[in-house]
Scaffold this motif. Structure first.
Motif, PDB file in Angstrom:
ATOM      1  N   ARG A   1       0.842  -1.197   0.000  1.00  0.00           N
ATOM      2  CA  ARG A   1       0.000   0.000   0.000  1.00  0.00           C
ATOM      3  C   ARG A   1       0.875   1.245   0.000  1.00  0.00           C
ATOM      4  O   ARG A   1       1.850   1.339   0.738  1.00  0.00           O
ATOM      5  CB  ARG A   1      -0.925   0.003   1.218  1.00  0.00           C
ATOM      6  CG  ARG A   1      -1.883  -1.169   1.259  1.00  0.00           C
ATOM      7  CD  ARG A   1      -2.900  -1.011   2.360  1.00  0.00           C
ATOM      8  NE  ARG A   1      -3.873   0.018   2.024  1.00  0.00           N
ATOM      9  CZ  ARG A   1      -4.754   0.516   2.901  1.00  0.00           C
ATOM     10  NH1 ARG A   1      -4.756   0.103   4.145  1.00  0.00           N
ATOM     11  NH2 ARG A   1      -5.613   1.434   2.523  1.00  0.00           N
TER      12      ARG A   1
ATOM     13  N   VAL B   1       0.974   4.027   1.338  1.00  0.00           N
ATOM     14  CA  VAL B   1       0.742   4.899   2.492  1.00  0.00           C
ATOM     15  C   VAL B   1       1.908   4.682   3.453  1.00  0.00           C
ATOM     16  O   VAL B   1       2.519   3.615   3.474  1.00  0.00           O
ATOM     17  CB  VAL B   1      -0.600   4.592   3.187  1.00  0.00           C
ATOM     18  CG1 VAL B   1      -1.773   4.968   2.315  1.00  0.00           C
ATOM     19  CG2 VAL B   1      -0.692   3.116   3.592  1.00  0.00           C
TER      20      VAL B   1
ATOM     21  N   TRP C   1     -10.348   6.443  -1.155  1.00  0.00           N
ATOM     22  CA  TRP C   1      -9.626   5.395  -0.430  1.00  0.00           C
ATOM     23  C   TRP C   1      -8.336   5.978   0.127  1.00  0.00           C
ATOM     24  O   TRP C   1      -7.870   7.022  -0.316  1.00  0.00           O
ATOM     25  CB  TRP C   1      -9.376   4.188  -1.326  1.00  0.00           C
ATOM     26  CG  TRP C   1      -8.245   4.265  -2.317  1.00  0.00           C
ATOM     27  CD1 TRP C   1      -7.027   3.663  -2.221  1.00  0.00           C
ATOM     28  CD2 TRP C   1      -8.243   4.961  -3.579  1.00  0.00           C
ATOM     29  NE1 TRP C   1      -6.270   3.940  -3.337  1.00  0.00           N
ATOM     30  CE2 TRP C   1      -6.988   4.725  -4.188  1.00  0.00           C
ATOM     31  CE3 TRP C   1      -9.184   5.756  -4.249  1.00  0.00           C
ATOM     32  CZ2 TRP C   1      -6.649   5.263  -5.429  1.00  0.00           C
ATOM     33  CZ3 TRP C   1      -8.844   6.285  -5.486  1.00  0.00           C
ATOM     34  CH2 TRP C   1      -7.601   6.036  -6.058  1.00  0.00           C
ATOM     35  N   THR C   2      -7.780   5.312   1.134  1.00  0.00           N
ATOM     36  CA  THR C   2      -6.692   5.883   1.927  1.00  0.00           C
ATOM     37  C   THR C   2      -5.495   6.271   1.091  1.00  0.00           C
ATOM     38  O   THR C   2      -4.925   7.350   1.255  1.00  0.00           O
ATOM     39  CB  THR C   2      -6.251   4.895   3.025  1.00  0.00           C
ATOM     40  OG1 THR C   2      -7.382   4.568   3.829  1.00  0.00           O
ATOM     41  CG2 THR C   2      -5.175   5.506   3.910  1.00  0.00           C
ATOM     42  N   GLU C   3      -5.067   5.413   0.175  1.00  0.00           N
ATOM     43  CA  GLU C   3      -3.871   5.708  -0.616  1.00  0.00           C
ATOM     44  C   GLU C   3      -4.032   6.985  -1.425  1.00  0.00           C
ATOM     45  O   GLU C   3      -3.070   7.714  -1.648  1.00  0.00           O
ATOM     46  CB  GLU C   3      -3.547   4.538  -1.541  1.00  0.00           C
ATOM     47  CG  GLU C   3      -2.965   3.341  -0.827  1.00  0.00           C
ATOM     48  CD  GLU C   3      -2.778   2.157  -1.748  1.00  0.00           C
ATOM     49  OE1 GLU C   3      -1.711   2.046  -2.357  1.00  0.00           O
ATOM     50  OE2 GLU C   3      -3.710   1.337  -1.848  1.00  0.00           O
TER      51      GLU C   3
ATOM     52  N   CYS D   1      -5.481   9.592  -0.509  1.00  0.00           N
ATOM     53  CA  CYS D   1      -5.440  10.756   0.368  1.00  0.00           C
ATOM     54  C   CYS D   1      -4.035  11.338   0.500  1.00  0.00           C
ATOM     55  O   CYS D   1      -3.873  12.481   0.916  1.00  0.00           O
ATOM     56  CB  CYS D   1      -5.966  10.388   1.755  1.00  0.00           C
ATOM     57  SG  CYS D   1      -7.724  10.014   1.777  1.00  0.00           S
ATOM     58  N   SER D   2      -3.013  10.548   0.174  1.00  0.00           N
ATOM     59  CA  SER D   2      -1.655  11.072   0.285  1.00  0.00           C
ATOM     60  C   SER D   2      -1.226  11.821  -0.970  1.00  0.00           C
ATOM     61  O   SER D   2      -0.125  12.335  -1.056  1.00  0.00           O
ATOM     62  CB  SER D   2      -0.667   9.920   0.549  1.00  0.00           C
ATOM     63  OG  SER D   2      -0.594   9.070  -0.574  1.00  0.00           O
TER      64      SER D   2
ATOM     65  N   ARG E   1     -15.665   5.576   2.225  1.00  0.00           N
ATOM     66  CA  ARG E   1     -14.249   5.242   2.104  1.00  0.00           C
ATOM     67  C   ARG E   1     -14.116   3.746   1.861  1.00  0.00           C
ATOM     68  O   ARG E   1     -14.785   2.945   2.505  1.00  0.00           O
ATOM     69  CB  ARG E   1     -13.467   5.645   3.352  1.00  0.00           C
ATOM     70  CG  ARG E   1     -13.377   7.149   3.516  1.00  0.00           C
ATOM     71  CD  ARG E   1     -12.172   7.552   4.365  1.00  0.00           C
ATOM     72  NE  ARG E   1     -12.049   9.002   4.435  1.00  0.00           N
ATOM     73  CZ  ARG E   1     -11.394   9.732   3.560  1.00  0.00           C
ATOM     74  NH1 ARG E   1     -10.810   9.136   2.535  1.00  0.00           N
ATOM     75  NH2 ARG E   1     -11.311  11.041   3.685  1.00  0.00           N
TER      76      ARG E   1
ATOM     77  N   GLU F   1     -11.438   0.252   0.788  1.00  0.00           N
ATOM     78  CA  GLU F   1     -10.129  -0.313   1.116  1.00  0.00           C
ATOM     79  C   GLU F   1      -9.092   0.016   0.061  1.00  0.00           C
ATOM     80  O   GLU F   1      -7.944   0.309   0.391  1.00  0.00           O
ATOM     81  CB  GLU F   1     -10.258  -1.830   1.254  1.00  0.00           C
ATOM     82  CG  GLU F   1      -8.963  -2.547   1.576  1.00  0.00           C
ATOM     83  CD  GLU F   1      -8.395  -2.204   2.939  1.00  0.00           C
ATOM     84  OE1 GLU F   1      -7.183  -2.395   3.134  1.00  0.00           O
ATOM     85  OE2 GLU F   1      -9.160  -1.730   3.804  1.00  0.00           O
ATOM     86  N   ASP F   2      -9.473  -0.048  -1.210  1.00  0.00           N
ATOM     87  CA  ASP F   2      -8.507   0.228  -2.273  1.00  0.00           C
ATOM     88  C   ASP F   2      -9.245   0.767  -3.492  1.00  0.00           C
ATOM     89  O   ASP F   2     -10.475   0.914  -3.483  1.00  0.00           O
ATOM     90  CB  ASP F   2      -7.695  -1.020  -2.636  1.00  0.00           C
ATOM     91  CG  ASP F   2      -8.556  -2.207  -3.019  1.00  0.00           C
ATOM     92  OD1 ASP F   2      -9.588  -2.009  -3.708  1.00  0.00           O
ATOM     93  OD2 ASP F   2      -8.213  -3.337  -2.651  1.00  0.00           O
TER      94      ASP F   2
END
Length: 297
Positions: free
Chosen positions: A134, A136, A195-197, A199-200, A219, A221-222
């Motif tokens: 991932r 992140v 998704w979280t990735e 956000c960066s 949100r 997972e991927d």
């Protein structure tokens, strides 16, 4: 300070403890006893002059100094392996040996397969393996810096900078686009799925200037889960081209215009591995690869 010599077996001991999370499990992996591992660690710590592992009821974990030592140990062991492979390669004229690649999900799915197919055709002796990491925190570059991968497919310019001890280059710059349920009359009015990735991404500065983009209400997972939710009508998403290589039925892609944000994707490796034949061969194939195409599939 006088030079400190550590034997390869001592380096393997450090790596085994870090990987297994304890002395007993490391001993089982190394085919020795827990007391032998404990004795080895005391000897190593005596040589380097710092505590490398925190011991506790639930095992052992590296201290900050220990984590750095383990990363170096992995990289030194990898170079010892490379010494043998490269020396044989000079004699045989072949490029052989293992090649560990860390890649984020969309790069592993869409960027690497044709690259590795060409690499295998030209150098069948290279044994390439891909681990999805991932993007992140330390991400794929962290996997390389820690000695877990020889080369990482990484995103550049995000909130997680590339470690300064690594080398690499940008391979492509991919645009972001709006993906939404097909036929929706006002896709920009839909809830945002994220998704979280994502956000960066450094595209956040662009996002902040767009008053039509709401805060994410869903949100996932991927990026694959994001596309599934969009195809189910749960909202729209703003995604990079690699993630949109194959979009599910029921979705539509809309260009964000000339001011659309982009993402830089490239490779990173260590200076010592950058000079090896296998990594150089992979980099050549990566550079010759076509840029990803946005479309449906």
């Amino acid at each position: 300070m006088s030079a400190v010599d550590l034997a390869p077996q001592e380096l393997r001991t450090l790596v085994a403890i870090a990987d297994e999370g304890g002395f007993s499990a490391a001993a089982a992996r190394l085919g020795t006893t827990q007391s032998a591992v404990s004795h080895a660690v005391r000897g190593i710590e005596g040589k380097v002059g710092v505590v490398l592992f925190e011991r506790g009821r639930y095992g052992a974990r590296p201290t900050a100094a220990g984590a750095r030592a383990v990363a170096h140990a992995r990289r030194v062991l990898r170079m010892l392996q490379t010494l043998v492979v490269e020396t044989r390669g000079v004699a045989t004229g072949q490029v052989d040996g293992p090649l560990r690649i860390a890649a984020f999900r969309s790069a592993a799915l869409y960027l690497l397969p044709p690259v590795l197919e060409r690499l295998a055709a030209r150098h069948p002796g290279i044994e390439a393996t891909v681990t999805v990491v991932r993007e992140v925190g330390p991400g794929t570059a962290g996997a390389v810096a820690e000695g877990r991968a020889d080369l990482g497919i990484a995103t550049f310019g995000t909130s997680s900078p590339i470690p300064p001890e690594l080398v690499g280059d940008v391979l492509l710059e991919e645009p972001y686009a709006l993906v939404h349920p097909a036929g929706h009359p006002e896709p920009r009015s839909l809830p945002l799925v994220d998704w979280t990735e994502n956000c960066s991404s450094y595209t956040r500065a662009w996002w902040a200037a767009q008053d039509w983009i709401p805060a994410a209400t869903v949100r996932a997972e991927d990026d694959g889960a994001v596309l599934s939710m969009v195809s189910s009508g749960l909202g729209m998403a703003i995604m990079p081209a690699l993630s949109l290589t194959r979009t599910p039925l029921g979705t539509e892609i809309t260009d964000l215009g000339p001011e659309r944000p982009t993402r830089q994707v490239g490779y990173v490796t260590t200076p010592e591995l950058a000079a090896t034949a296998a990594v150089r061969a992979l980099v050549r194939e990566l550079r010759s690869s076509a840029k990803p195409q946005v479309g449906t599939g």
